[in-house]
Design a protein around this motif. Structure first.
Motif, short mmCIF file in Angstrom:
data_model
loop_
_atom_site.label_atom_id
_atom_site.label_comp_id
_atom_site.label_asym_id
_atom_site.label_seq_id
_atom_site.Cartn_x
_atom_site.Cartn_y
_atom_site.Cartn_z
N THR A 440 0.68 -1.15 -0.12
CA THR A 440 0.02 -0.16 0.17
C THR A 440 0.88 1.10 -0.07
OG1 THR A 440 -1.78 -1.31 1.26
CG2 THR A 440 -1.95 1.03 1.39
N CYS A 441 0.49 2.13 -0.86
CA CYS A 441 1.19 3.57 -0.88
C CYS A 441 1.18 4.18 0.49
CB CYS A 441 0.77 4.27 -2.05
SG CYS A 441 1.52 6.03 -1.72
N PRO A 442 1.87 4.52 1.27
CA PRO A 442 1.80 5.31 2.48
C PRO A 442 1.43 6.74 2.27
CG PRO A 442 4.18 5.03 2.05
CD PRO A 442 3.35 4.07 0.80
N ASN A 443 1.29 7.12 1.06
CA ASN A 443 0.97 8.58 0.88
C ASN A 443 -0.42 8.56 0.32
OD1 ASN A 443 1.59 11.44 0.59
ND2 ASN A 443 1.30 11.03 -1.43
N CYS A 444 -0.93 7.48 -0.43
CA CYS A 444 -2.32 7.92 -1.14
C CYS A 444 -3.16 6.59 -0.84
CB CYS A 444 -2.08 8.05 -2.46
SG CYS A 444 -1.68 6.94 -3.39
N LEU A 445 -2.63 5.40 -0.17
CA LEU A 445 -3.09 3.98 0.06
C LEU A 445 -3.50 3.28 -1.37
CD1 LEU A 445 -5.51 5.31 3.05
CD2 LEU A 445 -3.22 4.50 3.09
N GLU A 492 7.85 4.57 -7.53
CA GLU A 492 7.11 5.39 -8.09
C GLU A 492 5.42 4.91 -7.88
OE1 GLU A 492 7.27 6.06 -12.31
OE2 GLU A 492 6.32 8.04 -12.48
N CYS A 493 4.56 5.70 -7.25
CA CYS A 493 3.21 5.30 -7.07
C CYS A 493 2.56 6.09 -8.24
CB CYS A 493 2.94 5.91 -5.52
SG CYS A 493 1.00 5.55 -5.49
N MET A 494 1.66 5.16 -8.87
CA MET A 494 0.90 5.58 -9.87
C MET A 494 -0.65 6.06 -9.28
SD MET A 494 2.93 4.98 -12.11
CE MET A 494 2.24 5.55 -13.86
N GLY A 495 -0.50 5.89 -8.15
CA GLY A 495 -2.02 6.59 -7.66
C GLY A 495 -1.75 8.07 -7.32
N CYS A 496 -0.84 8.41 -6.42
CA CYS A 496 -0.65 9.86 -6.25
C CYS A 496 0.63 10.56 -6.97
CB CYS A 496 -0.15 9.88 -4.67
SG CYS A 496 1.22 9.13 -4.14
N LYS A 497 1.18 9.59 -7.92
CA LYS A 497 2.54 10.15 -8.68
C LYS A 497 3.52 10.74 -7.81
CE LYS A 497 -0.49 9.79 -12.04
NZ LYS A 497 -1.02 8.54 -12.57
#
Ligand SMILES: [Zn+2]
Ligand SMILES: [Zn+2]
Ligand SMILES: [Zn+2]
Length: 1012
Positions: A440-445, A492-497
């Motif tokens: 899970t992305c810690p910034n945007c989940l 690189e998170c594709m959710g929050c960029k």
């Protein structure tokens, strides 16, 4: 049941004696529609959450069944509902209900049985529910009550009777008249723990200074009630008072409110130890004096004690920390996660772009006549507060707002928020093999799988994509070659960029023991860049501090309105990052939530501090708005005037000396009373001394202070000698107003909250007489050793009693508080027939069986409990003390050893063990079965024999008498009649009514004739 056995008399789990009539109140709004929710769904169907990609990665469940399974053998049973907040979820995509399947371990849980037809009395009287965990029988429950005509309610009073609901796969089996009618499986999962810091704030409003009244201390309940997390997993710290009475914090101005928020946020530790920080203020504030709460972002927020729904603000704010969106107009929406009511507008919680809710399946409270902007929670979902034993009335999501006067209990969790938080709380740990690239992305989940990886160039700060097996990276911009390290590796998170520091991602997604061995964890030097920026871009710095932190929580964007550049002494860029700033304050004005754009905002970024940095530049767009040259002198600082083990009172003046590149140094002081605890004392202090009020800080006999000194960028730190600080006494939060009058046949159960600054929340310990921190006293005599007062008052005279609660902390400081309990001469709950006198006698003698189940067969567990009590009393009598003194004696007979039942309730183990070990009840294959019934003959013989063994005097009762002789004895002394309702029917099942009548007459006869 032993006298004053703290669990047995009113423990609904195993002994079932008697059902407390005091609670729970059934609210008028209780849903009563039988069987509608979930009816058409496949049992236990898991509905997709919009951002759900299934179970958290890396989980390896230790038990078999993941989906809930329900089977009905009896067509009258519609569903076995397992309820920790809701029985049914609401699928916002299909507008259908589904069975909830996300359960937290060690959390209060109710089980409701939904019937398709009105429940006949005989079903109520003969129903019981068995609880198995991982295939092992824990115990059984009798119905607590019928919630309505169609629903039976089961719930253990004492969680030890259900193995404390530890993590595992549970099976619930409903029996009606000893025939299995339905079964349901459900899995309970351990969750993370969280730490929430609650702080009382001293405020200034138009020159008027005020402190909290104290109700803020009772603010924790709704968080643990409505979150999928065990109460024991929430460290809710009642922190020291924050003084914000300086003019800059005047809460009649927006700027004062923004400043205050910034100061509150400053209580966060460098390592981000607190999930959320909630500041409590006493009154309404704001320009018009109508603001009840506000925040400028996570993790800090304010709420007023004057807010009628104060405690509901806590889960709202903590949920934001897990990116749950608002559900009010203009709020920070998270449309894909908790779908806001149709037509609601706001901005996206992550992208900050404008957002609108377009799902017409979701309606707000107001559109169905309920006061709340949040999504409506349907009564069919059965919103239930298990910890409070309370059905909730009409409720809306706590992510919305209400109107003034709407109380905490009008806000509840939606199933979407519950399921999301459940995933957050259970999904962050899992086994992994080597490097972990999904989680899970810690910034945007966002759920990340197989992301692009990048390495940040140590020479220029540029991010270059690298392969997952690479050990080095060649910078695409400057050609510098870097070894890939824990500190420069990003995904690189594709959710929050954002590019997320791999360390941060790893920290929340992986088992720390599984860290890839080519990377070594270390501390990270981070710089906290802080200051105030206005909408024109003018920037006023606050002192910046450098900290060594254990987790690199850096996130980097490749674009943003603001940027921060680090240059070396040769003018070469060594690092850069992009950022955005919100000029938004969310506030709650008289219950209406709103978002307002502010004139100034705080810039507050943590960035990794490159070692060779000599100059830092902040830009807005292309325009430089601030720059600073970094000195190459680390400030030196040390406390003066403190020696090891100095004892500090409430008020202390700390002094220190410091030097650096400039004399204009700023200081930050932290207090560490015990390992792992860090509390802010003061920040941005100038000068070389500070008078500190430690009266609301925990005491210690081995603590210390930490001081940081910064010249604006360069930061030095030091710790004080070991110090001792005055210990504080515990605080008892139970108010007299919570107690009331009780019928003499009514169980009394009070659960006070007791907080100790040093020890946290106190419970007491009824297994350890010497060490119990919490004791109830009656008229000066020690009555009970546990924070929960449990009392069955029949043997007390109806009058007014003063109970005293005393709480003692580990430092030996005691607080006491008196409570007046009135016991009314009201026995209207007793039957109005031939049996009344016998039942009264039984109650007086400690023989308690459920009064509302008098015609149900007595269970073996209940009966064992009853005669064990008698055994204990007679033995106690034999030692020369008054057996009818209701005050406690050691309930543990000295011969108890071994385990002869597979149930886990320690107290019941004892009461079941005694009759079995004495040979008066059986335990085939070594297992005592509390479920099931007894014949009149078995029961009469067991009571006689166990009493004979206790008295150990054959001239009174002969333990070797035959069954026939025993029955004759009962009849001769008119304990059993020769005709009428109390006549002997040896092969019939003994009812609770007959059990009580015979018990009362038996005990009275023996005592009057032989023992007095
Ligand atoms: Zn909010
Ligand atoms: Zn480079
Ligand atoms: Zn992300």
């Amino acid at each position: 049941m032993f006298f004053n056995n703290p669990s047995s008399p009113i423990d609904n789990t195993i002994t079932g004696t008697p059902r407390p009539t005091a609670s729970p109140p059934i609210s008028p709004g209780t849903p009563g529609t039988p069987g509608t929710p979930g009816g058409s769904d496949p049992p236990g169907a898991e509905r997709p959450n919009p951002i759900d990609t299934g179970w958290p990665t890396g989980r390896t469940p230790s038990f078999e069944v993941l989906a809930a399974g329900f089977t009905a053998y009896d067509p009258r049973v519609d569903m076995i509902e397992v309820n920790q907040a809701l029985s049914y979820g609401y699928d916002t995509e299909t507008a259908e209900f589904y069975v909830m399947t996300s359960f937290a371990a060690r959390k209060d849980t109710a089980v409701f049985i939904a019937f398709s037809e009105p429940i006949a009395n005989e079903i109520y009287l003969t129903s019981y529910l068995t609880v198995e965990c991982n295939g092992k029988l824990l115990g059984y429950m009798l119905p607590f009550t019928a919630t309505d005509d169609y629903t039976l309610h089961f719930q253990p009073r004492d969680l030890s009777g259900v193995g404390n609901w530890e993590q595992g796969g549970y099976t619930f089996r409903l029996f009606i008249d000893d025939v299995e009618a339905a079964m349901r499986t459900a899995n309970f999962f351990d969750t993370i723990s969280m730490t929430v810091l609650a702080i009382p704030v001293r405020t200034i409003y138009r020159g008027q200074i005020s402190s909290c009244s104290g109700t803020w201390r009772d603010s924790m309940e709704w968080l643990t009630a409505s979150f999928p997390i065990a109460r024991s997993n929430v460290q809710y710290i009642l922190g020291p008072e924050l003084d914000l009475t300086d003019r800059q914090y005047d809460l009649s101005t927006e700027q004062g409110m923004v400043n205050a928020w910034y100061a509150l946020r400053g209580r966060q530790t460098p390592d981000n130890d607190y999930t959320a920080i909630v500041g409590f203020i006493r009154d309404r504030v704001g320009e018009e004096g109508r603001t009840l709460g506000w925040t400028c972002g996570i993790p800090a927020s304010f709420v007023s004690e004057a807010a009628s729904s104060m405690a509901a603000v806590v889960p709202h704010e903590v949920a934001h920390c897990y990116l749950v969106g608002d559900e009010y107009e203009g709020g920070s929406l998270h449309v894909a996660l908790n779908v806001p009511p149709y037509g609601m507008r706001g901005h996206d919680i992550i992208t900050r772009m404008s957002a609108v809710a377009l799902n017409s399946n979701v309606v707000d409270g107001f559109s169905v006549g309920v006061d709340g902007t949040g999504s409506y929670i349907y009564p069919q979902q059965r919103p239930y507060w298990a910890g409070g034993w309370k059905h909730l009335g009409p409720v809306t999501s706590y992510m919305g707002g209400g109107i003034p006067g709407v109380g905490t209990e009008s806000f509840w969790t939606s199933s979407e928020v519950w399921n999301h938080l459940f995933k957050m709380f259970t999904g962050f740990s899992g086994a992994s093999d080597g490097p972990l690239y999904s989680g899970t992305c810690p910034n945007c989940l966002y759920t990340i799988t197989d992301p692009n990886m990048a390495c940040q160039c140590s020479a220029c700060g540029y991010l270059t994509y690298v392969g997952k097996d690479d050990r080095t990276s060649t910078c695409a911009e400057c050609g510098n070659i870097d070894e890939i390290l824990w500190s420069n590796y990003f995904l690189e998170c594709m959710g929050c960029k954002f590019f997320i520091a791999y360390d941060w991602f790893y920290d929340i997604n992986a088992d720390p023991l599984e860290m890839p061995n080519y990377m070594e964890s270390s501390s990270f030097r981070t710089l906290h860049i802080r200051g105030r920026v206005d909408t024109s871009g003018a920037f006023t710095p606050s002192p910046w501090f450098t900290y060594d932190v254990s987790t690199n929580r850096t996130k980097i964007k490749t674009s943003g309105e603001y940027s921060i550049y680090f240059y070396d002494s040769g003018g070469n860029r060594v690092s850069f990052s992009y950022h955005d700033i919100d000029f938004i304050m969310q506030s709650n004005i008289d219950g209406e939530l709103s978002n307002r754009t502010t004139e100034t905002a705080f810039l507050d970024f943590s960035v990794v501090y490159p070692e060779n940095a000599a100059r830092i530049v902040i830009r807005k767009g292309d325009r430089e708005i601030y720059s600073v040259d970094i000195s190459n002198v680390t400030p030196q600082v040390s406390f003066t005037g403190l020696s090891n083990y100095d004892f500090l009172g409430d008020e202390v003046t700390l002094t220190w000396e410091a030097s650096g590149a400039t004399d204009d140094l700023y200081f930050e002081i932290w207090y560490c009373p015990a390992m792992g605890q860090l509390l802010s004392v003061a920040s941005n202090v100038t000068g070389r001394s500070l008078t500190v009020d430690l009266s609301s800080y925990p005491g210690t006999d081995k603590g210390y202070f930490i001081i940081y000194a910064t010249d604006g960028v360069m930061t030095g730190e030091n710790t004080s000698p070991i110090i001792r600080v005055q210990f504080k006494a515990p605080i008892i939060l139970l108010e007299q107003s919570h107690l009331r009058e009780y019928k003499i046949t009514e169980a009394i159960r009070m659960e006070p909250r007791i907080y100790d600054l040093q020890d946290g929340w106190l419970l007491g310990n009824f297994f350890d007489y010497e060490d119990s921190q919490v004791i109830w006293w009656l008229d000066g005599v020690r009555y009970q050793d546990f924070s929960e007062l449990m009392l069955f008052p029949y043997y007390l005279e109806p009058e007014v009693y003063v109970f005293t609660l005393s709480a003692t902390n580990s430092a030996g400081l005691t607080t006491t508080k008196n409570f007046i309990i009135t016991i009314l001469d009201d026995d209207s709950d007793l039957p109005d027939d031939w049996s009344r006198e016998g039942i009264e006698l039984s109650l007086y003698l400690g023989g308690v069986l459920p009064l509302d189940r008098l015609d149900a067969p007595v269970t073996r567990g209940d009966y064992a409990d009853l005669i064990s009590t008698q055994y204990g009393s007679f033995r106690f009598f034999a030692s020369g003390m008054d057996p009818y003194d209701p005050r406690p004696f050691n309930p543990f007979p000295d011969f108890v050893e071994g385990v002869i039942t597979d149930a886990t309730n320690d107290w019941d183990l004892i009461s079941w063990f005694v009759p079995v070990i004495l040979g008066v009840m059986d335990a085939p294959d070594g297992i005592f079965h509390p479920i099931g019934t007894m014949t009149e003959l078995e029961a009469a013989v067991a009571l006689y024999r166990i009493s004979a063994l206790a008295l150990d005097d054959p001239s009174i009762l002969d333990p070797n008498a035959s069954d026939e002789a025993i029955i004759n004895w009962y009849i001769m002394y008119e304990i059993i009649d020769t005709a009428g309702p109390n006549a002997f029917n040896g092969s019939e099942k003994l009812t609770n009514r007959l059990a009580m009548v015979r018990y009362g007459r038996f005990v009275q006869f023996v005592v009057v004739n032989y023992l007095l």
